[in-house]
Scaffold this motif. Sequence first.
Motif, PDB file in Angstrom:
ATOM      1  N   ASP A  64       0.844  -1.196   0.000  1.00 48.05           N
ATOM      2  CA  ASP A  64       0.000   0.000   0.000  1.00 48.05           C
ATOM      3  C   ASP A  64       0.881   1.247   0.000  1.00 48.05           C
ATOM      4  N   VAL A  92       3.756  -0.452   4.504  1.00 45.10           N
ATOM      5  CA  VAL A  92       2.394  -0.827   4.892  1.00 45.10           C
ATOM      6  C   VAL A  92       1.848  -1.702   3.778  1.00 45.10           C
ATOM      7  N   TRP A  93       1.395  -2.908   4.161  1.00 45.34           N
ATOM      8  CA  TRP A  93       0.876  -3.856   3.175  1.00 45.34           C
ATOM      9  C   TRP A  93      -0.202  -4.677   3.854  1.00 45.34           C
ATOM     10  N   SER A  94      -1.416  -4.222   3.774  1.00 43.73           N
ATOM     11  CA  SER A  94      -2.549  -4.827   4.483  1.00 43.73           C
ATOM     12  C   SER A  94      -2.746  -6.287   4.096  1.00 43.73           C
ATOM     13  N   GLY A  95      -2.777  -7.150   5.115  1.00 45.05           N
ATOM     14  CA  GLY A  95      -3.066  -8.561   4.915  1.00 45.05           C
ATOM     15  C   GLY A  95      -1.955  -9.382   4.300  1.00 45.05           C
ATOM     16  N   TRP A 121       3.153  -8.972   9.512  1.00 46.14           N
ATOM     17  CA  TRP A 121       1.927  -8.792   8.746  1.00 46.14           C
ATOM     18  C   TRP A 121       1.560  -7.311   8.763  1.00 46.14           C
ATOM     19  N   ASN A 122       0.965  -6.828   7.698  1.00 44.86           N
ATOM     20  CA  ASN A 122       0.343  -5.498   7.582  1.00 44.86           C
ATOM     21  C   ASN A 122       1.312  -4.324   7.556  1.00 44.86           C
TER      22      ASN A 122
END
Length: 149
Positions: A64, A92-95, A121-122
């Motif tokens: 993201d 930031v990288w959701s999921g 995670w995330n």
Amino acid sequence: MKKSIKMILGTSALSLSLLIGAIPSFASTVAQQKASGGWSESGGYYVNSQSKNGISLFASSKPDSHVGKRLKENINPGGEPVFRYAAKGDTVWSGVYHYTTARMELSNGTVKTTSGRQWDWNGTTATSPWYTPGIFDNTEARTYWGTED
């Protein structure tokens, strides 16, 4: 005529079930591909292009957001300034389970300090140890993100 409608419906149902069965396999193939990129002071932000069997990765195969920067600190505040530097990266990288790495490198790619891969995670943050360059060192802060070893 009734027979042809049954034949069309039967063929359509079979086709649909084959298509639905293929979607998880396709999604799994895409998820297994490596995704990576980063930032450098001289080159800016980049994403390594990945494809498998001619199929490009989806947009979700990049974070993201990713922010890289150089940190600067004067270690001789009362006299002639002497600076040391560190690299910091925030992803930031959701999921998605991913890593961020921050490194101080010479312009030729020689690593002087590294945070190592910081996995989670995330969202992940990585900060390299401080580095005080020598008089002829041409240093650069570089940060990286990715999904696989």
